[in-house]
Design an enzyme around this catalytic site. Structure first.
Site, PDB file in Angstrom:
ATOM      1  N   HIS A   1       0.872  -1.197   0.000  1.00 31.40           N
ATOM      2  CA  HIS A   1       0.000   0.000   0.000  1.00 31.40           C
ATOM      3  C   HIS A   1       0.900   1.236   0.000  1.00 31.40           C
ATOM      4  CE1 HIS A   1      -3.850   2.131   1.440  1.00 31.40           C
ATOM      5  NE2 HIS A   1      -2.954   3.078   1.184  1.00 31.40           N
TER       6      HIS A   1
ATOM      7  N   HIS B   1       1.643   5.334  -1.725  1.00 35.40           N
ATOM      8  CA  HIS B   1       1.275   6.508  -2.521  1.00 35.40           C
ATOM      9  C   HIS B   1       2.533   7.048  -3.184  1.00 35.40           C
ATOM     10  CE1 HIS B   1      -2.824   6.806  -0.868  1.00 35.40           C
ATOM     11  NE2 HIS B   1      -2.265   6.245   0.192  1.00 35.40           N
TER      12      HIS B   1
ATOM     13  N   ASN C   1      -5.193   7.472  -5.975  1.00 44.48           N
ATOM     14  CA  ASN C   1      -5.868   8.728  -5.593  1.00 44.48           C
ATOM     15  C   ASN C   1      -5.093   9.961  -6.026  1.00 44.48           C
ATOM     16  OD1 ASN C   1      -3.910   8.174  -3.594  1.00 44.48           O
ATOM     17  ND2 ASN C   1      -5.034   9.306  -2.017  1.00 44.48           N
TER      18      ASN C   1
ATOM     19  N   LYS D   1      -9.251  -0.051  -5.998  1.00 47.42           N
ATOM     20  CA  LYS D   1      -9.239   0.538  -4.663  1.00 47.42           C
ATOM     21  C   LYS D   1     -10.499   1.357  -4.428  1.00 47.42           C
ATOM     22  CE  LYS D   1      -7.773   2.191  -0.685  1.00 47.42           C
ATOM     23  NZ  LYS D   1      -6.672   3.120  -0.452  1.00 47.42           N
TER      24      LYS D   1
ATOM     25  N   HIS E   1     -10.530   1.304   1.608  1.00 47.76           N
ATOM     26  CA  HIS E   1     -10.290   2.218   2.735  1.00 47.76           C
ATOM     27  C   HIS E   1     -11.556   2.153   3.584  1.00 47.76           C
ATOM     28  CE1 HIS E   1      -8.512   6.033   4.511  1.00 47.76           C
ATOM     29  NE2 HIS E   1      -9.661   5.860   5.149  1.00 47.76           N
TER      30      HIS E   1
ATOM     31  N   HIS F   1      -4.821  -0.766   5.655  1.00 48.17           N
ATOM     32  CA  HIS F   1      -4.303  -0.079   6.847  1.00 48.17           C
ATOM     33  C   HIS F   1      -5.213  -0.203   8.061  1.00 48.17           C
ATOM     34  CE1 HIS F   1      -7.011   2.905   5.195  1.00 48.17           C
ATOM     35  NE2 HIS F   1      -6.162   3.296   4.269  1.00 48.17           N
TER      36      HIS F   1
ATOM     37  N   ASP G   1       1.438   2.512   3.513  1.00 49.73           N
ATOM     38  CA  ASP G   1       0.604   3.709   3.351  1.00 49.73           C
ATOM     39  C   ASP G   1       1.464   4.969   3.422  1.00 49.73           C
ATOM     40  OD1 ASP G   1      -1.633   5.134   2.757  1.00 49.73           O
ATOM     41  OD2 ASP G   1      -2.530   5.018   4.750  1.00 49.73           O
TER      42      ASP G   1
ATOM     43  N   ALA H   1      -3.383  14.787   5.712  1.00 55.28           N
ATOM     44  CA  ALA H   1      -3.225  13.472   6.347  1.00 55.28           C
ATOM     45  C   ALA H   1      -2.231  12.630   5.570  1.00 55.28           C
ATOM     46  CB  ALA H   1      -4.574  12.763   6.413  1.00 55.28           C
TER      47      ALA H   1
HETATM   48  O1  DOR Z   1      -3.319   9.541   5.760  1.00 46.01           O
HETATM   49  C1  DOR Z   1      -3.657   9.231   4.635  1.00 46.01           C
HETATM   50  N1  DOR Z   1      -3.097   9.787   3.548  1.00 46.01           N
HETATM   51  N2  DOR Z   1      -4.620   8.313   4.473  1.00 46.01           N
HETATM   52  C2  DOR Z   1      -5.137   8.014   3.281  1.00 46.01           C
HETATM   53  O2  DOR Z   1      -6.030   7.218   3.214  1.00 46.01           O
HETATM   54  C3  DOR Z   1      -4.676   8.738   2.063  1.00 46.01           C
HETATM   55  C4  DOR Z   1      -3.333   9.272   2.252  1.00 46.01           C
HETATM   56  C5  DOR Z   1      -2.939  10.262   1.204  1.00 46.01           C
HETATM   57  O3  DOR Z   1      -3.181  10.024   0.015  1.00 46.01           O
HETATM   58  O4  DOR Z   1      -2.360  11.298   1.555  1.00 46.01           O
HETATM   59 ZN    ZN Z   2      -3.307   5.056   1.514  1.00 42.33          ZN
END
Ligand code: DOR
Ligand code: ZN
Length: 333
Positions: A13, A15, A41, A95, A132, A166, A238, A254
């Protein structure tokens, strides 16, 4: 033991973002990992085969994809069977984000009852569903409130591979035991921190993420299944980089950026619990079995040798910035 070699470690997982950020973070993951499940995303979300192929090309331009497999995902929407069949060889899963629950999820699912036709296609095509799992409820209860959805999906689509992404709660760990088609990823930070670390003293924006870190007993439950190498549990960092300016701000974004410290921190954690033999399962073998993937053959060796985590990588502050870590990567093949 003062040296550990991990065979083809995987981050299930991740990004990777896009543009300048992709250029900074992709090489860091590609250095330490043999493969990663890449989240869709972006803005706009990766929800067509054409967008996905273009994103794959941008990732390939940013890092060495012969040594690091980026396993791409499509952003969940109502897909037709033919569309998914055409994408199948290019994706590791789809996802699902509920609408608005986290970063860049505005295009997520509003009505979780309207998704069954697409889920039936995923099940028929053998495409995993990654979720999620949070509601819009009180922040500490969001994951627990979502669990009935997982229960319904697990029952209604028994041959669908479902991954609870997560997970952060004891209740999610318990649910994992109820259905064989449920799986989970666990992050590094949720194995190490609780809400106290985020907000118990001075607010720590670099530890703020969704789902928010929970209670000590939740972390204990996560630790137990990770350290056991539970067969349906996989490491998924994550790792979610945001520029420092977006984290140290009123309205903190976040996401915890952990990719460059993930392996050293995992080795330290597992070693401190005398659980190093389970780490290979947690960080690679389980994922290969669950997703039926074969990553490039890599050997990443870590040794007990302290190093100082950099304050920043590009514009991003990593998890543990400025602290000393006990293990470091000393060889990568
Ligand atoms: O903390 C997070 N950041 N949780 C998520 O589900 C997405 C991620 C993000 O893309 O920044
Ligand atoms: Zn994530």
């Amino acid at each position: 033991m003062d040296e550990v070699t991990l065979e083809s470690p995987l981050d299930m997982h991740l990004h990777l973002r896009d543009g300048d950020m992709l250029a900074v973070v992709a090489p860091l993951s590609a250095a330490d990992f043999a493969g990663a499940v890449v989240m869709p995303n972006l803005v706009p979300p990766v929800d067509t085969l054409a967008a996905l192929m273009a994103y794959r090309a941008r990732i390939a331009a940013a890092c060495d994809t012969t040594r690091f497999s980026p396993w791409l995902t499509l952003f969940f929407r109502a897909y037709g069977y033919d569309e998914l069949a055409a994408a199948r060889s290019q994706i590791i899963g789809v996802k699902l984000y509920p609408e608005g629950v986290t970063t860049n999820s505005a295009a997520g699912v509003r009505d979780l009852h309207g998704i069954d036709a697409t889920l039936a296609h995923l099940e028929a095509l053998g495409i995993p569903l990654l979720v999620h799992g949070e509601t819009h409820g009180f922040v500490m209860d969001r994951e627990r409130e979502f669990l009935p959805v997982f229960r319904r999906l697990a029952r209604q689509f028994p041959r669908l591979t479902i991954v609870m992404e997560h997970i952060t709660t004891r209740e999610a760990v318990e649910l994992l035991g109820e259905y064989d088609n449920l799986h989970a990823t666990i992050t590094l930070h949720h194995l190490l921190i609780t809400l106290d670390d985020v907000a118990g003293g001075l607010l720590q924006p670099h530890l703020f993420c969704k789902p928010i870190a929970k209670r000590p007993e939740d972390r204990e439950a996560l630790l137990r299944i990770a350290l056991d190498g539970h067969p349906r549990v996989m490491f998924g960092s994550d790792s979610a980089p945001h520029p420092r300016s977006a984290k140290e701000a009123a309205g903190c974004a976040a996401g915890v950026f952990s990719a460059p410290v993930a392996l050293p921190a995992l080795v330290e954690l597992f070693a401190s619990h005398n659980a190093l033999p389970a780490l290979q399962r947690f960080v690679s073998d389980n994922a290969q079995a669950i997703y039926r993937v074969t990553p490039p053959v890599r050997r990443i060796t870590l040794a007990r040798a302290p190093w100082r985590v950099p304050d920043q990588y590009g514009a991003v502050v990593p998890f543990g910035a400025g602290t000393s870590m006990a293990w470091q990567v000393v060889a990568r093949t």
